[in-house]
Design a protein around this motif. Structure first.
Motif, PDB file in Angstrom:
ATOM      1  N   VAL A 162       0.840  -1.198   0.000  1.00 19.88           N
ATOM      2  CA  VAL A 162       0.000   0.000   0.000  1.00 19.88           C
ATOM      3  C   VAL A 162       0.875   1.247   0.000  1.00 19.88           C
ATOM      4  O   VAL A 162       1.873   1.314   0.721  1.00 19.88           O
ATOM      5  N   ARG A 163       0.491   2.241  -0.805  1.00 13.87           N
ATOM      6  CA  ARG A 163       1.176   3.540  -0.786  1.00 13.87           C
ATOM      7  C   ARG A 163       0.478   4.447   0.218  1.00 13.87           C
ATOM      8  O   ARG A 163      -0.761   4.523   0.251  1.00 13.87           O
ATOM      9  N   THR A 164       1.247   5.128   1.054  1.00 15.15           N
ATOM     10  CA  THR A 164       0.670   5.995   2.073  1.00 15.15           C
ATOM     11  C   THR A 164       0.909   7.463   1.724  1.00 15.15           C
ATOM     12  O   THR A 164       1.965   7.832   1.209  1.00 15.15           O
ATOM     13  N   PHE A 165      -0.087   8.282   2.041  1.00 21.10           N
ATOM     14  CA  PHE A 165      -0.034   9.725   1.810  1.00 21.10           C
ATOM     15  C   PHE A 165      -0.557  10.443   3.054  1.00 21.10           C
ATOM     16  O   PHE A 165      -1.556  10.019   3.640  1.00 21.10           O
ATOM     17  N   THR A 166       0.099  11.518   3.413  1.00 23.71           N
ATOM     18  CA  THR A 166      -0.446  12.403   4.450  1.00 23.71           C
ATOM     19  C   THR A 166      -1.016  13.674   3.827  1.00 23.71           C
ATOM     20  O   THR A 166      -1.692  14.442   4.512  1.00 23.71           O
TER      21      THR A 166
END
Length: 316
Positions: free
Chosen positions: A213-217
């Motif tokens: 999974v790619r995470t973004f804030t």
């Protein structure tokens, strides 16, 4: 080691989690659900597949959509449905969970649909019951909500057809969300090439990268060119301590507005498992807008839960 929810033939005996389920079983549930959609359009909305069976809804946490759609699904399959009111049951007098289960099993239960605040409670019940009983996890703590994950996959497949060319974003309180976990496992199982999670650092669980999974804030960066947006509510009942400054600040940075949705693909769909907190994680203009398929999720949930119960009852 055999998966705990499968029988010796590799068929579903219980539905406890999507994690570890083979793709063909997930696809079989979705295909079976398609065959039940037209039942809702009949004059008599019933099929006899569970006639003579008893389905016990054991909800130790509050629920509207899940409990009601399970009840409708079981009724449409011609089952006898018993809804246990935990607040007025012997559990309120100190009876243990397994003693409650044993007494209900003695009443010739066939299927237990269990929602519980403690992660792992449906597993414990599944390990305890005899071979003729089936357990469906309707949400356990922060762990899993498999039928919600399956109905979300059905919704995506209905509107997008093919999982293998999609970018899907899961947005919000992923740390406390059993729906997020079930959705991520289902999406990766079905071959979605890019699954994104968008959340503040305080609401991002560890280990997402190991799941692919790619995470973004940054919500705007995370929504760029996505096909599906799955919004999550803030699970205040599971939070300990101040993980966020305020609901208003959260909406400013992570609430889905029309302006932020415009960064996704023009035909992107917006989903939400409910209950929605309008003005916190989603703006009303988006929730009620043309790209929202939130009410369709509820409708599809009946067919998916019919499919799960009929498959469990029909397996060896």
């Amino acid at each position: 080691m055999r998966h705990p929810q499968l029988n010796e033939h590799g068929e579903l005996r219980h539905l406890l989690t999507i994690e570890g389920l083979p793709r063909d079983i997930v696809t079989h549930v979705l295909d079976t659900a398609s065959s039940f959609l037209e039942v809702s359009d009949r004059k008599v909305k019933k099929v006899p597949l569970l006639r003579g069976k008893s389905v016990f809804n054991l909800f130790f946490e509050n629920s509207t959509r899940t409990r009601t759609t399970f009840e409708i699904a079981a009724t449409r399959l011609s089952a006898d449905v018993v809804n246990l009111d935990v607040r007025t049951s012997s559990a309120s007098k100190g009876e243990s969970l397994l003693d409650t289960i044993d007494n209900l099993a003695a009443m010739h239960a066939d299927v237990f649909v269990v929602r519980h605040a403690q992660s792992g409670a449906p597993y414990m019940i599944a390990q305890h019951v005899g071979p003729g009983l089936h357990v469906i996890n309707a949400g356990d703590g922060r762990h899993a909500h498999p039928t919600q994950g399956l109905l979300d996959m059905y919704t995506i497949r209905h509107f997008k057809k093919d999982f293998t060319n999609l970018t899907v974003a899961v947005v919000g309180d992923v740390l406390h969300s059993r729906v997020a976990r079930s959705d991520i496992h289902a999406l990766t199982t079905l071959g979605v090439p890019e699954v994104r999670v968008i959340a503040p650092l305080t609401l991002l669980p560890p280990g997402l990268e190991q799941m692919g999974v790619r995470t973004f804030t940054d919500m705007r960066a995370g929504l760029k060119d996505v096909d599906v947006v799955i919004m999550l509510r803030l699970q205040n009942e599971r939070m300990r301590g101040a993980l966020l400054p305020s609901a208003q600040e959260y909406f400013k940075h992570y609430g889905l507005t029309a302006e932020k949705l415009a960064l996704a693909k023009p035909d992107a769909i917006v989903m939400h498992p409910g209950p929605m907190n309008r003005g916190v994680e989603i703006d009303s203009a988006v929730a009620d807008g043309a790209q929202s398929v939130i009410l369709e999720q509820v409708t599809f949930g009946i067919a998916v839960r019919m499919a799960v119960m009929s498959i469990l009852a029909g397996n060896r």
